[in-house]
Design a protein around this motif. Structure first.
Motif, PDB file in Angstrom:
ATOM      1  N   LEU A   1       0.858  -1.188   0.000  1.00  0.00           N
ATOM      2  CA  LEU A   1       0.000   0.000   0.000  1.00  0.00           C
ATOM      3  C   LEU A   1       0.889   1.232   0.000  1.00  0.00           C
ATOM      4  N   GLY A   2       0.521   2.207  -0.815  1.00  0.00           N
ATOM      5  CA  GLY A   2       1.357   3.375  -0.971  1.00  0.00           C
ATOM      6  C   GLY A   2       1.686   4.090   0.322  1.00  0.00           C
ATOM      7  N   PHE A   3       0.678   4.272   1.194  1.00  0.00           N
ATOM      8  CA  PHE A   3       0.935   5.024   2.423  1.00  0.00           C
ATOM      9  C   PHE A   3       1.823   4.244   3.384  1.00  0.00           C
ATOM     10  N   GLU A   4       1.836   2.896   3.268  1.00  0.00           N
ATOM     11  CA  GLU A   4       2.703   2.101   4.131  1.00  0.00           C
ATOM     12  C   GLU A   4       4.148   2.140   3.649  1.00  0.00           C
ATOM     13  N   THR A   5       4.353   1.967   2.343  1.00  0.00           N
ATOM     14  CA  THR A   5       5.720   1.995   1.828  1.00  0.00           C
ATOM     15  C   THR A   5       6.318   3.396   1.935  1.00  0.00           C
ATOM     16  N   ALA A   6       5.470   4.417   1.865  1.00  0.00           N
ATOM     17  CA  ALA A   6       5.957   5.789   2.018  1.00  0.00           C
ATOM     18  C   ALA A   6       6.470   6.026   3.437  1.00  0.00           C
ATOM     19  N   ARG A   7       5.828   5.395   4.408  1.00  0.00           N
ATOM     20  CA  ARG A   7       6.224   5.600   5.802  1.00  0.00           C
ATOM     21  C   ARG A   7       7.322   4.644   6.250  1.00  0.00           C
ATOM     22  N   TYR A   8       7.173   3.359   5.870  1.00  0.00           N
ATOM     23  CA  TYR A   8       8.061   2.337   6.421  1.00  0.00           C
ATOM     24  C   TYR A   8       9.126   1.833   5.458  1.00  0.00           C
ATOM     25  N   GLY A   9       8.946   2.037   4.147  1.00  0.00           N
ATOM     26  CA  GLY A   9       9.928   1.554   3.185  1.00  0.00           C
ATOM     27  C   GLY A   9       9.404   0.402   2.347  1.00  0.00           C
TER      28      GLY A   9
ATOM     29  N   TRP B   1       4.683 -11.377  11.753  1.00  0.00           N
ATOM     30  CA  TRP B   1       4.017 -10.411  10.892  1.00  0.00           C
ATOM     31  C   TRP B   1       3.059  -9.528  11.679  1.00  0.00           C
ATOM     32  N   GLY B   2       2.218 -10.148  12.489  1.00  0.00           N
ATOM     33  CA  GLY B   2       1.287  -9.381  13.309  1.00  0.00           C
ATOM     34  C   GLY B   2       0.206  -8.700  12.492  1.00  0.00           C
ATOM     35  N   SER B   3      -0.731  -8.089  13.187  1.00  0.00           N
ATOM     36  CA  SER B   3      -1.824  -7.396  12.513  1.00  0.00           C
ATOM     37  C   SER B   3      -2.247  -6.136  13.256  1.00  0.00           C
ATOM     38  N   LYS B   4      -1.681  -5.893  14.428  1.00  0.00           N
ATOM     39  CA  LYS B   4      -2.096  -4.744  15.240  1.00  0.00           C
ATOM     40  C   LYS B   4      -0.932  -3.780  15.411  1.00  0.00           C
ATOM     41  N   ARG B   5      -1.216  -2.510  15.262  1.00  0.00           N
ATOM     42  CA  ARG B   5      -0.170  -1.500  15.369  1.00  0.00           C
ATOM     43  C   ARG B   5      -0.532  -0.438  16.392  1.00  0.00           C
ATOM     44  N   THR B   6      -0.431  -0.796  17.651  1.00  0.00           N
ATOM     45  CA  THR B   6      -0.506   0.234  18.681  1.00  0.00           C
ATOM     46  C   THR B   6       0.746   1.089  18.573  1.00  0.00           C
ATOM     47  N   GLY B   7       1.857   0.429  18.234  1.00  0.00           N
ATOM     48  CA  GLY B   7       3.108   1.108  17.917  1.00  0.00           C
ATOM     49  C   GLY B   7       3.405   0.915  16.442  1.00  0.00           C
ATOM     50  N   PRO B   8       4.471   1.517  15.936  1.00  0.00           N
ATOM     51  CA  PRO B   8       4.775   1.431  14.498  1.00  0.00           C
ATOM     52  C   PRO B   8       5.239   0.046  14.069  1.00  0.00           C
ATOM     53  N   ASP B   9       5.185  -0.202  12.771  1.00  0.00           N
ATOM     54  CA  ASP B   9       5.731  -1.429  12.214  1.00  0.00           C
ATOM     55  C   ASP B   9       7.250  -1.410  12.382  1.00  0.00           C
ATOM     56  N   LEU B  10       7.830  -2.592  12.667  1.00  0.00           N
ATOM     57  CA  LEU B  10       9.263  -2.659  12.948  1.00  0.00           C
ATOM     58  C   LEU B  10      10.060  -3.405  11.882  1.00  0.00           C
ATOM     59  N   ALA B  11       9.432  -3.729  10.765  1.00  0.00           N
ATOM     60  CA  ALA B  11      10.106  -4.531   9.744  1.00  0.00           C
ATOM     61  C   ALA B  11      11.369  -3.871   9.200  1.00  0.00           C
ATOM     62  N   ARG B  12      11.448  -2.531   9.235  1.00  0.00           N
ATOM     63  CA  ARG B  12      12.604  -1.819   8.698  1.00  0.00           C
ATOM     64  C   ARG B  12      13.236  -0.906   9.747  1.00  0.00           C
ATOM     65  N   VAL B  13      13.082  -1.243  11.013  1.00  0.00           N
ATOM     66  CA  VAL B  13      13.560  -0.350  12.072  1.00  0.00           C
ATOM     67  C   VAL B  13      15.071  -0.439  12.269  1.00  0.00           C
TER      68      VAL B  13
END
Length: 217
Positions: free
Chosen positions: A80-88, A104-116
């Motif tokens: 999704l464009g808004f996800e790749t724009a934010r997370y890579g 993988w998870g499905s809930k984001r109380t905090g940000p995605d960490l795949a590219r942290v």
């Protein structure tokens, strides 16, 4: 009613039969949807440059799972464009091929960490775990300062590596034997930071491959 519809009428008048037949056809439909995904997942192989977690990062992975970090953080960037724009770059299946269980998870109380990994310094990560609001005032993440007081159980870590070896993770006997030295003097805090700092770096293919093109969802 036409004789060709008499069977439908018979089924509709018998709720139990209608229920059984509905369940059967839904099962067939579900299998048609799910089985191809299982087959595709079993064909995913890690490229040569994606290696299993080194002992310290594996201990960090266990700390991450044990403390339920996946309940608030996902590790899957969708197409999704808004996800790749934010997370890579979007996530691919090979990135988590050695994750047992996958995160993988499905809930984001905090940000995605795949590219942290590498986004912040080790000291920032440490301070964020000790007192999240000291670096992110709006954070509702609990403190994990106590992780500094717990050392890594090397014997348990070796047991984990042996179990993963049996499941196909390419750990050698030498890797398992040398694991205690790799985590000697390290705390669970050190391990968790090492795990986070490798996300999106150590588990991401450097060279293009067919497996790299398989999306995570």
């Amino acid at each position: 009613m036409s004789s060709r519809y008499k069977y439908f009428e018979g089924i509709e008048k018998r709720a139990w039969l209608l229920g059984i037949l509905t369940a059967i056809f839904l099962s067939f439909g579900g299998l048609a949807e799910v089985l191809p995904l299982f087959v595709a997942a079993n064909k995913v192989e890690a490229p040569e440059d994606v290696k299993p977690y080194e002992p310290l990062r594996l201990a960090g992975f266990e700390t991450y799972v044990k403390n339920g970090c996946y309940l608030c953080h996902s590790q899957m960037i969708r197409h999704l464009g808004f996800e790749t724009a934010r997370y890579g770059q979007h996530s691919t299946a090979v990135e988590s091929v050695y994750d047992r269980p996958m995160q993988w998870g499905s809930k984001r109380t905090g940000p995605d960490l795949a590219r942290v990994g590498g986004k912040y310094s080790d000291e920032w990560q440490r301070q964020h775990l000790i007192d999240p609001r000291s670096v992110v005032p709006s954070s509702n993440m609990p403190r994990y300062n106590w992780l500094e007081d717990y050392s890594i159980d090397a014997e348990r870590l070796q047991g984990t590596m042996r179990a993963m070896q049996r499941l196909g993770t390419p750990y050698s006997d030498e890797d398992i034997e040398n694991a205690p030295k790799a985590v000697e003097g390290k705390t669970q805090m050190d391990a968790l930071i090492a795990y986070l700092q490798g996300l999106g770096i150590d588990n991401t293919p450097k060279a293009s491959s067919k497996a790299e093109e398989v999306p995570a969802s």
